[in-house]
Design an enzyme around this catalytic site. Sequence first.
Site, PDB file in Angstrom:
ATOM      1  N   ARG A  20     -15.002 -32.367   4.880  1.00 20.31           N
ATOM      2  CA  ARG A  20     -15.845 -31.217   5.132  1.00 20.31           C
ATOM      3  C   ARG A  20     -15.109 -30.219   6.031  1.00 20.31           C
ATOM      4  NH1 ARG A  20     -17.886 -35.160   8.637  1.00 20.31           N
ATOM      5  NH2 ARG A  20     -18.014 -34.531  10.818  1.00 20.31           N
ATOM      6  N   THR A  21     -15.693 -29.045   6.210  1.00 16.56           N
ATOM      7  CA  THR A  21     -15.103 -28.031   7.073  1.00 16.56           C
ATOM      8  C   THR A  21     -15.295 -28.434   8.528  1.00 16.56           C
ATOM      9  OG1 THR A  21     -15.639 -26.336   5.439  1.00 16.56           O
ATOM     10  CG2 THR A  21     -15.082 -25.588   7.650  1.00 16.56           C
TER      11      THR A  21
END
Length: 243
Positions: A20-21
Amino acid sequence: MHSAVVAKEGSENFEIASERTLYPYVTGTSVIGIKYKDGILMTADMGGSYGSTLRYKSVERLKPVGKHSLLGASGEISDFQEILRYLDELILYDNMWDDGNSLGPKEVHNYLNRVMYNRRNKFNPLWNSLVLGGVKNGQKYLGTVSMIGVHFEDNHVATGFGNHLARPILRDEWHEDMSFEEAVKLLEKCMLVLLYRDRSAINKLQIAKITEEGVTIFEPYSLKTFWKFSAFHNPTKGAEGSW
């Protein structure tokens, strides 16, 4: 965009591979939106910063959503693209009903509130602050939502540095029956203030409007700047003991 848990064979240890970011990489700065006599005006500059480096200078961060809404975003550009994909699916699904109705700005804003809050609860937020404006059935609507789902409506909204430096100007000078020309001048004034104080801002900006007739996104243009103020030439004057 998700976290995967991987077990090593013959071991009780686990590795967490994050997909994920975790950190925003390419980001855009402030977006400002205001109501005016005929609808909603929104502006954002076109800079895209790679970390602290102003890498891109033609990033468009104002996009139409369906028939009645206009969206602006600051923060991570790739996450903004993900949000646009969500909205494309939402509008397509809404159109499939073919019932003569279409989503208005209030519905789109509520949808974005739920998306941002849902992702925050999964510890996988979309790193954006959004401004959503629109006009439907003669009713003007303007709201904002943060990356953790904090949201509100107002006559003028701003993200990023704009929330600190532009909102005081808007509180002093905004009025409900502003003409298009007056509203553009006010937005340009706010953007110039941000340009002089925000290292991530550039003077190339875009303005978009939405009225009952639809969305118009104008061609980018550059603000005139003046850098000969004495404070720029000697910024440490009077600052005793500074480096």
